[in-house]
Design a protein around this motif. Structure first.
Motif, PDB file in Angstrom:
ATOM      1  N   LYS A 180     -17.319   4.680  50.985  1.00 55.38           N
ATOM      2  CA  LYS A 180     -17.016   3.342  50.883  1.00 55.38           C
ATOM      3  C   LYS A 180     -15.701   3.226  49.959  1.00 55.38           C
ATOM      4  O   LYS A 180     -15.335   3.852  49.067  1.00 55.38           O
ATOM      5  N   ALA A 181     -14.691   2.179  50.470  1.00 54.29           N
ATOM      6  CA  ALA A 181     -13.459   2.360  49.759  1.00 54.29           C
ATOM      7  C   ALA A 181     -13.545   1.334  48.512  1.00 54.29           C
ATOM      8  O   ALA A 181     -14.446   0.485  48.431  1.00 54.29           O
ATOM      9  N   PRO A 182     -12.919   1.772  47.341  1.00 49.85           N
ATOM     10  CA  PRO A 182     -13.198   1.001  45.980  1.00 49.85           C
ATOM     11  C   PRO A 182     -12.600  -0.271  46.284  1.00 49.85           C
ATOM     12  O   PRO A 182     -11.757  -0.583  47.244  1.00 49.85           O
ATOM     13  N   ALA A 201       8.746   3.746  65.563  1.00 50.98           N
ATOM     14  CA  ALA A 201       9.787   3.772  66.490  1.00 50.98           C
ATOM     15  C   ALA A 201      10.444   2.352  66.615  1.00 50.98           C
ATOM     16  O   ALA A 201      11.649   2.204  67.145  1.00 50.98           O
ATOM     17  N   ARG A 202       9.794   1.163  66.543  1.00 53.26           N
ATOM     18  CA  ARG A 202      10.070  -0.015  66.976  1.00 53.26           C
ATOM     19  C   ARG A 202      10.412  -0.841  65.646  1.00 53.26           C
ATOM     20  O   ARG A 202      10.905  -2.204  65.595  1.00 53.26           O
ATOM     21  N   GLY A 203      10.195  -0.424  64.506  1.00 51.90           N
ATOM     22  CA  GLY A 203      10.417  -0.957  63.245  1.00 51.90           C
ATOM     23  C   GLY A 203       9.400  -0.950  62.334  1.00 51.90           C
ATOM     24  O   GLY A 203       8.505   0.410  62.402  1.00 51.90           O
ATOM     25  N   LYS A 204       9.394  -1.779  61.373  1.00 55.28           N
ATOM     26  CA  LYS A 204       8.354  -1.546  60.118  1.00 55.28           C
ATOM     27  C   LYS A 204       6.752  -1.685  60.683  1.00 55.28           C
ATOM     28  O   LYS A 204       6.530  -2.986  60.973  1.00 55.28           O
ATOM     29  N   ILE A 205       6.075  -0.655  60.339  1.00 53.88           N
ATOM     30  CA  ILE A 205       4.627  -0.967  60.620  1.00 53.88           C
ATOM     31  C   ILE A 205       4.029  -1.070  59.313  1.00 53.88           C
ATOM     32  O   ILE A 205       4.125   0.026  58.514  1.00 53.88           O
ATOM     33  N   GLY A 206       3.235  -2.061  59.059  1.00 52.34           N
ATOM     34  CA  GLY A 206       2.815  -2.413  57.884  1.00 52.34           C
ATOM     35  C   GLY A 206       1.105  -2.635  57.915  1.00 52.34           C
ATOM     36  O   GLY A 206       0.559  -3.382  58.795  1.00 52.34           O
ATOM     37  N   VAL A 207       0.408  -1.906  57.174  1.00 59.05           N
ATOM     38  CA  VAL A 207      -1.049  -2.194  57.057  1.00 59.05           C
ATOM     39  C   VAL A 207      -1.452  -2.814  55.622  1.00 59.05           C
ATOM     40  O   VAL A 207      -1.142  -2.304  54.754  1.00 59.05           O
ATOM     41  N   TYR A 208      -2.014  -3.826  55.665  1.00 59.55           N
ATOM     42  CA  TYR A 208      -2.417  -4.755  54.341  1.00 59.55           C
ATOM     43  C   TYR A 208      -3.935  -4.698  54.359  1.00 59.55           C
ATOM     44  O   TYR A 208      -4.773  -4.833  55.222  1.00 59.55           O
ATOM     45  N   LEU A 209      -4.657  -3.994  53.260  1.00 55.28           N
ATOM     46  CA  LEU A 209      -5.977  -3.949  53.108  1.00 55.28           C
ATOM     47  C   LEU A 209      -6.500  -4.570  52.278  1.00 55.28           C
ATOM     48  O   LEU A 209      -6.078  -4.549  50.964  1.00 55.28           O
ATOM     49  N   VAL A 210      -7.732  -5.158  52.344  1.00 58.05           N
ATOM     50  CA  VAL A 210      -8.444  -5.849  51.130  1.00 58.05           C
ATOM     51  C   VAL A 210      -9.818  -5.358  51.329  1.00 58.05           C
ATOM     52  O   VAL A 210     -10.506  -5.354  52.211  1.00 58.05           O
ATOM     53  N   SER A 211     -10.436  -4.728  50.005  1.00 63.78           N
ATOM     54  CA  SER A 211     -11.509  -4.211  50.261  1.00 63.78           C
ATOM     55  C   SER A 211     -12.395  -4.706  48.996  1.00 63.78           C
ATOM     56  O   SER A 211     -12.017  -4.891  48.029  1.00 63.78           O
ATOM     57  N   ASP A 212     -13.745  -5.094  49.246  1.00 60.44           N
ATOM     58  CA  ASP A 212     -14.647  -5.679  48.106  1.00 60.44           C
ATOM     59  C   ASP A 212     -15.656  -4.449  47.889  1.00 60.44           C
ATOM     60  O   ASP A 212     -16.686  -4.985  47.208  1.00 60.44           O
ATOM     61  N   GLY A 213     -15.329  -3.412  48.001  1.00 61.02           N
ATOM     62  CA  GLY A 213     -16.276  -2.047  47.653  1.00 61.02           C
ATOM     63  C   GLY A 213     -17.400  -2.063  48.550  1.00 61.02           C
ATOM     64  O   GLY A 213     -18.218  -1.246  48.176  1.00 61.02           O
ATOM     65  N   GLY A 214     -17.400  -2.603  49.641  1.00 58.30           N
ATOM     66  CA  GLY A 214     -18.554  -2.553  50.450  1.00 58.30           C
ATOM     67  C   GLY A 214     -18.401  -1.501  51.676  1.00 58.30           C
ATOM     68  O   GLY A 214     -17.480  -0.519  51.522  1.00 58.30           O
ATOM     69  N   VAL A 247      -5.162   3.488  53.110  1.00 58.99           N
ATOM     70  CA  VAL A 247      -6.348   3.534  52.650  1.00 58.99           C
ATOM     71  C   VAL A 247      -6.206   4.493  51.537  1.00 58.99           C
ATOM     72  O   VAL A 247      -6.904   4.500  50.423  1.00 58.99           O
ATOM     73  N   GLU A 248      -5.376   5.725  51.471  1.00 56.86           N
ATOM     74  CA  GLU A 248      -5.021   6.500  50.424  1.00 56.86           C
ATOM     75  C   GLU A 248      -4.434   5.817  49.154  1.00 56.86           C
ATOM     76  O   GLU A 248      -5.053   6.299  48.179  1.00 56.86           O
ATOM     77  N   LYS A 249      -3.635   4.908  49.619  1.00 58.44           N
ATOM     78  CA  LYS A 249      -3.150   4.005  48.201  1.00 58.44           C
ATOM     79  C   LYS A 249      -4.121   3.354  47.626  1.00 58.44           C
ATOM     80  O   LYS A 249      -4.159   3.127  46.414  1.00 58.44           O
ATOM     81  N   LEU A 250      -4.934   2.777  48.418  1.00 61.84           N
ATOM     82  CA  LEU A 250      -6.321   2.054  47.853  1.00 61.84           C
ATOM     83  C   LEU A 250      -7.148   2.856  47.100  1.00 61.84           C
ATOM     84  O   LEU A 250      -7.365   2.538  45.992  1.00 61.84           O
TER      85      LEU A 250
END
Lengths: 388, 187
Positions: free
Chosen positions: A315-317, A328-341, A103-106
């Motif tokens: 509201k996320a941009p 601890a178990r490996g790569k945790i990834g979160v992919y976000l798509v926001s339409d500004g809503g 979210v911070e990156k977004l």
């Protein structure tokens, strides 16, 4: 004796029936789980056996599916954080971090420096707790009961420390978009400083008690050899790929937060078997302690939450972002798509356990059932995380 | 040569078991680390979160500081809070006159509605203790209680009105000389 005309329906569910279609003559189809002490929750593995040997295995997932990704579509970004503590109960703060980081990156939010250190310290402590949980539970799977008592004795100390800033002991929702909820107080820092030498003093004991034990060595040495090529094919990460000799760690390969400033090693093992993965996790205890020690010395004073941090109605941009952390178990990834809503349009959670478990079907072929349990445990599976 | 190696290996394997047994023996003689819960409780619960509770006001510690703005209910991820506002008291004939006068002069009549909530319904079964409500409260009227061992016989035991809970807490609170009993009845 007349044969039951409904035999196909009563003999098993869809998975078993479908699996049995290609079964060899005279083999036995066996359900390992969903309720089995060594499957950690409700993992079910359908196996085809010839005597004691496994011919084929197929993990059946979804018994703990809780719609986390769907829930992200109806909650605002800040409201979704409590969910992240519940995806993986073993390393909850890793998931916290992956989500707030995305979210911070977004939104392009800068996190105060002290908050980055607080995040690193708590995340590494949580990693220690997760590895201790794995260590105890794995040896429990292999038939040794007492190690879990020693592991939980130390784990309790970590949970007591983490309880001070977070207020909970397992399902933390501590990180916020733009920082953390609460600063580490004097008490907490003092107890972390006390804990580090204590944990160091315990590591030789673990080695004497279990790691060098001939019974354990006979159980895990040479069992479940995974080639690096297979790890890459399945997308395995964390101690599983490091146990196969590949030094892949998100903290080094795609550095985030303060990790580039810290001095630590990525332990790997050339053994490629269950023993290699065991060694990597044991070595990570020391590395995590090193990271925490350095962070405590380097931590500056200041705020832990950025001014104007997002409120629940925020509201996320518009845009998309991907953020990955080393769990601890490996790569945790979160992919976000926001339409500004109001809510995020799509949240994709990449669970490391899912990829690691996928390896099991291939690795367990031709092993005996007892070794399959040793392989399953060495992958360090947390089923809620796999099903999400 | 091989036989010697084999014998040495067997001895070292057996020795690893002895080393492990030594650790077990050492810890066997140490005092017990676990606590037998119902008879003895741990003392590390000070920072642990219990259910939500309302914070009392400055003047009357048993009347909530809450201003019924409803931010907490909006912020809550699991919708476990319902804030019921108080209705405005029926104005007396003199007050009505004053309001009418004020309106005639073009002034806005003073709002006499009490700010504190009529009811503050909290569903503990839904709460995940994330603290979002607390962080978004402009009045600082919410906090986590220390009641972490709460248990109940039915689902309804976990659905409670925090205003009532705060008022009830007066009975168990240590009595202070400066707390006149007459004041609480107005809430």
């Amino acid at each position: 004796m007349t044969q039951n005309p409904l035999l196909e329906q009563v003999a098993g569910d869809f998975y078993t029936n479908n699996f049995a279609k290609t079964a060899k003559e005279g083999s036995l189809i066996l359900n390992l789980g969903p309720q089995h002490p060594s499957t950690h929750g409700v993992l079910r593995v359908v196996v085809e056996m010839d005597g004691e040997y496994i011919l084929r295995a197929e993990p059946v997932l979804g018994y703990l599916h809780r719609m986390h990704e769907k829930m992200a579509e109806v909650k605002t970004a800040a409201q979704f954080i409590p969910n992240m503590g519940r995806v993986d109960y073993g390393h909850a703060l890793g998931w916290n971090w992956a989500f707030v980081g995305a979210v911070e990156k977004l939104a392009g939010i800068e996190v105060p420096e002290r908050a980055e250190y607080v995040r690193t310290i708590t995340c590494e402590l949580n990693r220690l707790a997760s590895h201790l949980l794995w260590w105890g539970a794995y040896l429990l799977d292999l038939g040794a009961f007492t190690p879990i008592m020693y592991a939980f004795d130390d784990r309790e100390k970590i949970l007591d420390i983490l309880q001070i800033p977070t207020g909970s002991r397992l399902t933390y929702s501590y990180f916020r978009v733009g920082g953390v909820a609460q600063d580490l107080n004097e008490d907490c820092i003092a107890s972390i400083r006390e804990f580090i030498p204590w944990m160091r003093s315990r590591l030789p004991m673990y080695k004497d008690l279990v790691s060098d034990n001939i019974i354990l060595r006979k159980r895990i040495e040479g069992v479940g050899v995974i080639e690096p090529e297979a790890c890459r094919r399945y997308g395995a990460t964390g101690p599983v790929i490091r146990g196969s000799g590949v030094a892949y760690d998100v903290r080094r390969s795609d550095p985030y937060s303060v990790y580039p400033k810290l001095d630590f090693e990525i332990p790997t093992s050339e053994l490629k078997d269950a023993r290699g993965r065991y060694d990597v996790r044991i070595a990570e205890f020391e590395q995590s302690l090193r990271i925490i020690e350095q962070c405590l010395d380097m931590m500056p004073e200041g705020d832990v939450l950025v001014k104007g941090a997002p409120k629940p109605a925020w509201k996320a941009p518009k845009g998309e972002a991907y953020f990955a952390v080393e769990g601890a178990r490996g790569k945790i990834g979160v992919y976000l798509v926001s339409d500004g809503g109001k809510t995020l349009y799509r949240t994709k959670l990449r669970a490391p356990g899912f990829c690691n478990l996928s390896l099991f079907a291939e690795v367990s072929q031709g092993t005996i059932l007892a070794d399959a349990v040793a392989i399953l445990g060495s992958l360090d599976l947390i089923i809620p995380e796999i099903d999400r | 040569m091989n036989a010697i190696k084999e014998a040495f290996k067997t001895v070292s394997d057996l020795w690893s078991l002895m080393v492990g047994l030594r650790v077990t023996g050492k810890y066997f003689l140490e005092p017990q680390r676990t606590v037998r819960y119902p008879w003895k409780a741990l003392a590390n619960t000070a920072t642990y979160k219990g259910h939500l509770e309302l914070v009392g006001g400055m003047k009357d510690p048993f009347k909530p500081r809450c201003i019924s703005c409803g931010m907490c209910a909006l912020a809550c991820p699991s919708h476990c809070l319902t804030v019921v506002k108080k209705k405005a008291p029926k104005p007396t004939p003199e007050e009505e006159k004053a309001i009418a006068e004020a309106k005639a002069n073009g002034e806005k009549p003073r709002d006499k509605t009490p700010k504190d909530p009529e009811q503050f319904i909290y569903d503990y079964t839904l709460c995940s203790l994330c603290g979002t409500c607390m962080e978004n409260c402009p009045a600082g009227a919410l906090r986590f209680s220390k009641n972490i061992y709460m248990a109940g016989y039915s689902r309804n035991d976990f659905l409670f009105d925090l205003v009532v809970k705060l008022r009830e807490s007066e009975a168990t609170a240590p009595t202070e000389p400066a707390a006149p009993a007459a004041e609480k009845s107005e809430a």
